[in-house]
Design a protein around this motif. Structure first.
Motif, PDB file in Angstrom:
ATOM      1  N   THR A   1      -5.755 131.845  48.676  1.00  0.00           N
ATOM      2  CA  THR A   1      -4.372 131.473  48.401  1.00  0.00           C
ATOM      3  C   THR A   1      -3.717 132.608  47.600  1.00  0.00           C
ATOM      4  O   THR A   1      -4.423 133.436  47.013  1.00  0.00           O
ATOM      5  CB  THR A   1      -4.298 130.181  47.556  1.00  0.00           C
ATOM      6  N   PRO A   2      -2.403 132.621  47.524  1.00  0.00           N
ATOM      7  CA  PRO A   2      -1.745 133.639  46.701  1.00  0.00           C
ATOM      8  C   PRO A   2      -2.198 133.596  45.235  1.00  0.00           C
ATOM      9  O   PRO A   2      -2.335 134.635  44.595  1.00  0.00           O
ATOM     10  CB  PRO A   2      -0.253 133.299  46.827  1.00  0.00           C
ATOM     11  N   GLU A   3      -2.452 132.394  44.718  1.00  0.00           N
ATOM     12  CA  GLU A   3      -2.907 132.268  43.334  1.00  0.00           C
ATOM     13  C   GLU A   3      -4.274 132.919  43.140  1.00  0.00           C
ATOM     14  O   GLU A   3      -4.535 133.577  42.137  1.00  0.00           O
ATOM     15  CB  GLU A   3      -2.973 130.795  42.915  1.00  0.00           C
ATOM     16  N   MET A   4      -5.170 132.718  44.113  1.00  0.00           N
ATOM     17  CA  MET A   4      -6.492 133.331  44.042  1.00  0.00           C
ATOM     18  C   MET A   4      -6.383 134.853  44.097  1.00  0.00           C
ATOM     19  O   MET A   4      -7.090 135.552  43.367  1.00  0.00           O
ATOM     20  CB  MET A   4      -7.378 132.823  45.179  1.00  0.00           C
ATOM     21  N   ILE A   5      -5.505 135.345  44.947  1.00  0.00           N
ATOM     22  CA  ILE A   5      -5.321 136.799  45.041  1.00  0.00           C
ATOM     23  C   ILE A   5      -4.938 137.359  43.682  1.00  0.00           C
ATOM     24  O   ILE A   5      -5.505 138.343  43.224  1.00  0.00           O
ATOM     25  CB  ILE A   5      -4.266 137.153  46.112  1.00  0.00           C
ATOM     26  N   GLY A   6      -3.986 136.721  43.019  1.00  0.00           N
ATOM     27  CA  GLY A   6      -3.506 137.200  41.727  1.00  0.00           C
ATOM     28  C   GLY A   6      -4.548 137.162  40.619  1.00  0.00           C
ATOM     29  O   GLY A   6      -4.529 137.994  39.707  1.00  0.00           O
ATOM     30  N   ARG A   7      -5.469 136.219  40.685  1.00  0.00           N
ATOM     31  CA  ARG A   7      -6.491 136.062  39.639  1.00  0.00           C
ATOM     32  C   ARG A   7      -7.617 137.086  39.726  1.00  0.00           C
ATOM     33  O   ARG A   7      -8.235 137.413  38.722  1.00  0.00           O
ATOM     34  CB  ARG A   7      -7.125 134.670  39.717  1.00  0.00           C
TER      35      ARG A   7
END
Length: 164
Positions: free
Chosen positions: A39-45
């Motif tokens: 997900t985009p959130e996982m990418i950012g983390r």
């Protein structure tokens, strides 16, 4: 271009050097099992700084190049979790249209931007010949002295990482 290696063999460093070139689109671990639910959130983390693995790259997310390839419900379009380890070994004559389409899609996405695709992964050693037959391109295999490779793993023992 493909960069194949085992774990702790400097593939992240080599990938980061290609990633720094504007003419390339360098995908990090394009056969990683986490791509199935990305997900985009996982990418950012997930960044080199947050990983504590000693990788170069700072705060730039490892998987940023996959941002525009995400399927509406999550995961990288065309990717299946079985690609990572269940299908780690593929004979050159093996038939796997889904995996071939996935690899060709990554290459095509980079080329559609006028960039050279670079795919660096620790989960492709068992399918180097298969990928050469399916996608072509230039393939680099990184090999490290096994003792040094083990010592690299061992050096991470004081860092809280469940995979090490």
């Amino acid at each position: 271009m493909f960069i194949h290696s085992g774990w702790r063999c400097s593939s992240t460093y080599v990938w980061s050097r290609f990633r720094a070139l504007p003419a390339t689109r360098a995908y990090y671990e394009p056969w990683h099992e986490a791509l199935a639910d990305l997900t985009p959130e996982m990418i950012g983390r997930h960044t080199p700084d947050a990983s504590r693995l000693g990788h170069p790259g700072g705060a730039q997310p490892y998987l940023a190049e996959f941002s525009d390839l995400l399927a509406p419900g999550g995961g990288v379009a065309g990717y299946q979790a079985r690609f990572a380890l269940d299908d780690y070994f593929l004979e050159p004559e093996a038939v796997d249209p889904e995996q071939a389409a996935y690899a060709q899609g990554l290459v095509g996405a980079a080329r559609s931007e006028g960039r050279v695709p670079v795919l660096a992964c620790c989960r492709t050693l068992g399918k180097v010949a298969w990928l050469r037959g399916q996608v072509g391109g230039f393939h680099i295999v990184l090999i490290r002295d096994p003792v040094q490779q083990w010592l690299s793993f061992y050096s991470l023992r004081k860092r809280p990482r469940p995979t090490y």
